[in-house]
Scaffold this motif. Structure first.
Motif, PDB file in Angstrom:
ATOM      1  N   ALA A  44       1.857  -3.421  -5.540  1.00  0.00           N
ATOM      2  CA  ALA A  44       2.972  -2.806  -6.257  1.00  0.00           C
ATOM      3  C   ALA A  44       4.262  -2.863  -5.435  1.00  0.00           C
ATOM      4  O   ALA A  44       5.343  -3.165  -5.961  1.00  0.00           O
ATOM      5  CB  ALA A  44       2.624  -1.359  -6.602  1.00  0.00           C
ATOM      6  N   ALA A  45       4.154  -2.595  -4.146  1.00  0.00           N
ATOM      7  CA  ALA A  45       5.337  -2.630  -3.288  1.00  0.00           C
ATOM      8  C   ALA A  45       5.941  -4.022  -3.230  1.00  0.00           C
ATOM      9  O   ALA A  45       7.173  -4.187  -3.169  1.00  0.00           O
ATOM     10  CB  ALA A  45       4.971  -2.148  -1.888  1.00  0.00           C
ATOM     11  N   ALA A  50      -7.392  -8.722  -3.773  1.00  0.00           N
ATOM     12  CA  ALA A  50      -7.295  -9.493  -5.014  1.00  0.00           C
ATOM     13  C   ALA A  50      -7.390  -8.580  -6.232  1.00  0.00           C
ATOM     14  O   ALA A  50      -6.711  -8.811  -7.242  1.00  0.00           O
ATOM     15  CB  ALA A  50      -8.379 -10.556  -5.059  1.00  0.00           C
ATOM     16  N   ILE A  51      -8.229  -7.549  -6.165  1.00  0.00           N
ATOM     17  CA  ILE A  51      -8.314  -6.595  -7.269  1.00  0.00           C
ATOM     18  C   ILE A  51      -6.973  -5.892  -7.459  1.00  0.00           C
ATOM     19  O   ILE A  51      -6.492  -5.710  -8.585  1.00  0.00           O
ATOM     20  CB  ILE A  51      -9.436  -5.580  -7.027  1.00  0.00           C
ATOM     21  N   GLY A  52      -6.349  -5.482  -6.353  1.00  0.00           N
ATOM     22  CA  GLY A  52      -5.047  -4.839  -6.440  1.00  0.00           C
ATOM     23  C   GLY A  52      -4.012  -5.737  -7.092  1.00  0.00           C
ATOM     24  O   GLY A  52      -3.234  -5.298  -7.950  1.00  0.00           O
ATOM     25  N   ILE A  86      -2.144  -4.779 -10.732  1.00  0.00           N
ATOM     26  CA  ILE A  86      -0.676  -4.644 -10.789  1.00  0.00           C
ATOM     27  C   ILE A  86      -0.079  -5.728 -11.683  1.00  0.00           C
ATOM     28  O   ILE A  86       0.855  -5.478 -12.460  1.00  0.00           O
ATOM     29  CB  ILE A  86      -0.086  -4.700  -9.375  1.00  0.00           C
ATOM     30  N   SER A  87      -0.609  -6.923 -11.603  1.00  0.00           N
ATOM     31  CA  SER A  87      -0.124  -8.010 -12.452  1.00  0.00           C
ATOM     32  C   SER A  87      -0.320  -7.671 -13.932  1.00  0.00           C
ATOM     33  O   SER A  87       0.576  -7.890 -14.766  1.00  0.00           O
ATOM     34  CB  SER A  87      -0.831  -9.305 -12.115  1.00  0.00           C
ATOM     35  N   ALA A  88      -1.485  -7.122 -14.267  1.00  0.00           N
ATOM     36  CA  ALA A  88      -1.756  -6.772 -15.661  1.00  0.00           C
ATOM     37  C   ALA A  88      -0.848  -5.641 -16.151  1.00  0.00           C
ATOM     38  O   ALA A  88      -0.397  -5.651 -17.304  1.00  0.00           O
ATOM     39  CB  ALA A  88      -3.221  -6.374 -15.821  1.00  0.00           C
ATOM     40  N   LEU A  89      -0.563  -4.679 -15.291  1.00  0.00           N
ATOM     41  CA  LEU A  89       0.259  -3.542 -15.677  1.00  0.00           C
ATOM     42  C   LEU A  89       1.728  -3.915 -15.840  1.00  0.00           C
ATOM     43  O   LEU A  89       2.429  -3.372 -16.698  1.00  0.00           O
ATOM     44  CB  LEU A  89       0.130  -2.425 -14.646  1.00  0.00           C
ATOM     45  N   PHE A  90       2.200  -4.847 -15.017  1.00  0.00           N
ATOM     46  CA  PHE A  90       3.641  -5.141 -14.982  1.00  0.00           C
ATOM     47  C   PHE A  90       3.971  -6.566 -15.391  1.00  0.00           C
ATOM     48  O   PHE A  90       5.064  -7.049 -15.112  1.00  0.00           O
ATOM     49  CB  PHE A  90       4.195  -4.845 -13.588  1.00  0.00           C
TER      50      PHE A  90
END
Length: 374
Positions: free
Chosen positions: A21-22, A363-365, A369-373
């Protein structure tokens, strides 16, 4: 102050989401009930493992996470202690699994070694007949690497950390905590193996349990230097990247006959080395909704005996013993190694339901984050 993203849990999975996210320029806060990470993330081997992970999604996530670790570790002041992995074989059936793995796409970077070649990397015993070598893996010291990663996120990426803060309820964008309400447009919960917090009803539907591990630290008198992490025949029958190969069935049948107590206690061998020359040795696997807090001397002896069968270390002393723990899926979901649940469009529950959190979390992170944003 309000945030773009709040992450609940400061273990490796939570920190991985904070990093992703950062890197998108989000204002991030990490909320942790303890004064520092104190669960699975600091109690394991610190062994970032690619080969041996289950073929497909898990192996791909591990391969990507390994590259993120390699990028982030030097920036965060995290020492990479030794590279590579050596999977030793003492039986023809184990050699057959190694040969079968080498024929898969996952093994592109791997090679088979003779015992003489393996001796260049570790003091393997005379019983070892061959070995699989992978150059991809490496080891970090978990109990220091996780705090250093958190400190680097705070300094380099301006991630805020709220330690000693219990989360009571989540109603995104409001998070009700022991320190008051924190606001964030998106909330990601990484509760590890604690299923009693927010959204406990949703987690109950997954039928999760807990896995308890016994771990040891030994100090060899000679302090031989390991050039790779070391595994053995038992690992070839347990790690799904090997164990799901058809050729592994003969090895599993033989081990069930020759080492039934090891198998029934979920014992397999991993040996990694720390900077002071000591070795972290494990591990075992016992499952329960509430695992007891006690170690078994028998299980310790099984692990040490397998170490002695694979490695010629000479005299050594056991200097530490501890228990690890991680989330595990059961029942119809027993093959699941991770879960992502969406209580609403702006809230996610993320758990690694197997012992590969250190190897796959980055990779999960990125995926979450990619899916959310997107």
């Amino acid at each position: 102050m309000s945030y773009d993203v709040a992450v609940v849990g400061a273990g490796i999975l939570g920190l991985a989401h904070a990093l992703a996210a950062a890197r998108l320029g989000k204002r991030v806060v990490v909320i942790e009930r303890d004064a520092q990470a104190n669960g699975a993330s600091i109690r394991n081997f610190g062994f970032v493992t690619v080969n041996g992970q289950q073929a497909g999604d898990c192996w791909g996530m591990a391969r990507r996470s390994r590259d993120v670790w390699a990028e982030v570790a030097p920036k965060a002041g995290i020492e990479i202690l030794h590279p590579g992995m050596l999977v030793t074989a003492r039986r023809p059936e184990a050699e057959a699994v190694i040969d079968a793995f080498l024929a898969t796409d996952m093994a592109a970077d791997c090679r088979r070694l003779t015992r003489a070649e393996a001796l260049d990397l570790a003091p393997v015993s005379e019983a070892v007949t061959a070995a699989l070598h992978s150059p991809l893996e490496f080891r970090v010291e978990s109990k220091t690497a996780i705090p250093k990663l958190a400190a680097w996120l705070a300094e380099a990426h301006h991630v805020d950390f709220r330690w000693l803060t219990e989360v009571h309820a989540v109603e995104t964008p409001r998070i009700h905590t022991s320190a008051g309400i924190i606001e964030a447009e998106t909330v990601i919960l990484c509760p590890g193996d604690d299923y009693s917090g927010p959204f406990a009803d949703r987690l109950a539907a997954y039928g999760l349990t807990r896995c308890k591990l016994q771990m040891l630290r030994v100090m060899p008198t000679r302090r031989p230097a390991l050039g790779a992490a070391v595994m053995s025949d038992l690992g070839l029958a347990r790690y799904l990247g090997y164990a799901e190969l058809p050729e592994a069935q003969a090895l599993k049948t033989l081990l069930d006959a020759e080492q039934p107590t090891h198998r029934s206690n979920g014992v397999h061998l991993i040996v990694v080395q720390s900077a002071d020359g000591s070795l972290v040795v494990g591990d075992s696997h016992h499952y329960a909704d509430t695992p007891d807090p006690f170690s078994s001397t028998l299980v310790d002896q099984l692990m040490l005996g397998e170490m002695e069968a694979a490695l010629d270390l000479g005299p050594y002393a056991v200097t530490e013993r501890w228990l690890g723990t991680y989330a595990s899926a059961t029942g119809k979901d027993s093959g699941r190694w991770r879960l992502t649940d969406a209580p609403d469009e702006a809230t996610r529950l993320c758990i690694v339901t197997a012992g590969c959190g250190a190897s796959t979390s980055f990779a999960i992170g990125e995926e979450t984050i990619s899916a959310l944003f997107a």
